[in-house]
Write a protein that holds these residues in place. Structure first.
Motif, short mmCIF file in Angstrom:
data_model
loop_
_atom_site.label_atom_id
_atom_site.label_comp_id
_atom_site.label_asym_id
_atom_site.label_seq_id
_atom_site.Cartn_x
_atom_site.Cartn_y
_atom_site.Cartn_z
N GLY A 58 0.83 -1.20 0.00
CA GLY A 58 0.00 0.00 0.00
C GLY A 58 0.86 1.25 0.00
O GLY A 58 0.53 2.25 -0.66
N SER A 59 1.98 1.21 0.72
CA SER A 59 2.90 2.36 0.76
C SER A 59 3.42 2.68 -0.63
O SER A 59 3.54 3.85 -1.01
CB SER A 59 4.08 2.07 1.69
N ASP A 171 -6.49 7.56 0.74
CA ASP A 171 -5.84 6.40 1.34
C ASP A 171 -6.95 5.50 1.85
O ASP A 171 -7.49 5.71 2.94
CB ASP A 171 -4.90 6.84 2.46
N GLU A 174 -7.43 0.95 4.50
CA GLU A 174 -8.15 0.26 5.58
C GLU A 174 -9.62 0.08 5.23
O GLU A 174 -10.38 -0.43 6.05
CB GLU A 174 -8.03 1.08 6.87
N SER A 200 -4.46 -1.42 0.45
CA SER A 200 -3.35 -2.23 0.95
C SER A 200 -3.84 -3.65 1.20
O SER A 200 -4.98 -3.85 1.64
CB SER A 200 -2.82 -1.65 2.27
N LYS A 205 -4.79 -6.20 7.06
CA LYS A 205 -5.91 -5.55 6.38
C LYS A 205 -7.05 -6.56 6.15
O LYS A 205 -6.89 -7.75 6.36
CB LYS A 205 -5.43 -4.92 5.08
C1 LIG Z 1 -1.69 -0.20 6.08
C2 LIG Z 1 -1.71 1.25 5.80
C3 LIG Z 1 -0.87 1.83 4.84
C4 LIG Z 1 0.26 1.13 4.15
O1 LIG Z 1 0.02 -0.07 3.59
P1 LIG Z 1 1.21 -1.16 3.48
O2 LIG Z 1 0.61 -2.16 2.57
O3 LIG Z 1 1.46 -1.67 4.86
O4 LIG Z 1 2.40 -0.49 2.90
C5 LIG Z 1 -1.01 3.17 4.57
N1 LIG Z 1 -1.92 3.93 5.21
C6 LIG Z 1 -2.71 3.43 6.17
C7 LIG Z 1 -3.70 4.32 6.83
C8 LIG Z 1 -2.61 2.07 6.52
O5 LIG Z 1 -3.40 1.59 7.49
#
Ligand SMILES: *Cc1c(COP(=O)(O)O)cnc(C)c1O
Length: 393
Positions: A58-59, A171, A174, A200, A205
């Motif tokens: 997700g990042s 974003d 979640e 993500s 998740k």
């Molecule tokens: C999990 C999460 C991310 C990042 O996702 P990853 O897959 O762990 O890199 C970004 N923003 C929020 C709010 C998250 O909960």
């Protein structure tokens, strides 16, 4: 530790094992293979978008989103302070932009009143966009996080973004499955309403590929650019020609195989999340001053995925860290809500506004076990343990 109740763990079964085994026996285990494109199409179809771009986290998807949106040095991005740090780093420091931190409202998501106030009273809207009066920088984007699966106030945030010419990046890491049921955005899923949105599939998740992410955009060219950047910006595969600085942010065929199996179970997972949420709420909301924070579903306008549950201790004499430690001693894993981002890394040098609610929630929220394989009996054990603590408070 068979009695251990974890906070949030993957829910894998025979479907995931079979799909992963297929990928492994086929030899397509790396970043080529048909499952990646299939998973992109399946997720896009689920959220009602024409296409999606897979990533290894997700990042990474958020970083690609920032690049596709053209964020960079000299620009500022309005972001929440009450969130996971990966909602902020990729949109700001990774691309050389600066954050302006904004507090939350009672949904735990970024406060539209505070965003509006900042834009109206601390910025100047010029012909070519919004400028921060204090720093002189162009304020070019708004990052919105749908915290714990709860929908942010999108009608208002979209209106603010339009009036102040801000790119809106969602974003939705979640919030896969959270959607509007009524109103002007009826049928729209979290992640699909702004300019670009990210999901993500990390292990905690609602669905997981071990690690992974996905991006969707209402600008077809932004999605195409994100895909290009995620594959080393290869302009000619055979000749190794690259037309800009790209990244290796690709998802593997094994991850995508897991994702296809998990996506088929997403609606079932959302039903379990809701059932356990209702179980906690019936037993704990109002119990000796405890509260279970509501989701935006209350008025029927939203179907939330209920990803994470928040126990609010403000009405009790209980202290957050003592509750977490007492539950841990009974093999029940909980956690505090995030430490505020404007106080971390090198972010204290950036501006931060309207923080009161974020500070209060930071002090008083404990997240309860919420795995989609949490049984009714385990949930009852958590409830009994929390009630016993409240009885003694
Ligand atoms: C999990 C999460 C991310 C990042 O996702 P990853 O897959 O762990 O890199 C970004 N923003 C929020 C709010 C998250 O909960």
């Amino acid at each position: 530790m068979s009695n251990f109740i974890p906070l949030s763990v993957p829910n894998f079964g025979p479907q995931e094992a079979a799909r992963a085994a297929q990928a492994i026996t086929s030899g397509w285990v790396s970043t080529s293979g048909a499952r990646v494109g299939e998973f992109e199409q399946a997720l896009a179809a689920y959220v009602g978008m024409p296409c999606a771009v897979a990533a290894n986290a997700g990042s990474s998807a958020l970083h690609l989103a920032a690049l596709a949106a053209g964020l960079g040095p000299g620009q500022e991005v309005l972001v929440p302070t009450l969130t996971f740090i990966a909602a902020v780093n990729p949109l700001t420091r990774y691309v050389g932009a600066q954050p302006v931190f904004i507090g939350c409202d009672d949904s735990l998501c970024i406060d539209p009143d505070a965003v509006e106030d900042f834009c109206a009273n601390r910025c100047t809207l010029k012909a070519d966009g919004l400028y921060n009066q204090k720093t002189g920088a162009r304020v070019s984007a708004l990052g919105v996080v749908h915290v714990f699966g709860n929908m942010a106030d999108m009608p208002r945030l979209l209106d603010i973004a339009r009036r102040y010419r801000l790119v809106l990046i969602e974003d939705a890491t979640e919030a896969l499955g959270t959607k509007y049921l009524t109103g002007p955005l009826a049928g729209k899923y979290a992640g699909t309403m702004g300019d670009i949105g990210c999901y993500s599939f990390n292990g905690n998740k609602i669905i997981t590929t071990g690690a992974g992410g996905m991006l969707v955009s209402n600008h077809a060219d932004w999605a195409a650019h994100a895909k290009h950047l995620s594959t080393q910006a290869k302009a000619d595969v055979l000749q190794f020609l690259h037309d800009e600085v790209g990244y290796n942010y690709r998802m593997t065929n094994v991850q995508a195989s897991l994702g296809l199996a998990q996506l088929e179970r997403l609606e079932e997972f959302i039903r379990v999340k809701l059932a356990r949420y209702e179980q906690y709420r019936a037993a704990l909301d109002g119990y000796k001053g405890l509260r279970i924070l509501p989701f935006r579903d209350e008025d029927g306008s939203v179907r939330s995925n209920h990803w994470f549950y928040s126990l609010d201790l403000r009405g009790t004499g209980l202290r957050r860290d003592e509750v977490i430690a007492a539950l841990q001693a009974q093999d029940i894993q909980t956690r505090p809500i995030w430490a505020l981002i404007h106080e971390q890394a090198d972010y204290p040098q950036n501006e931060a506004y309207a923080l009161d609610k974020a500070l209060a929630y930071r002090q008083n929220i404990v997240n309860l076990p919420c795995s989609t394989n949490l049984t009714e009996a385990d949930c009852a054990r958590v409830i009994a343990a929390v009630q016993a603590l409240a009885d003694r408070a």
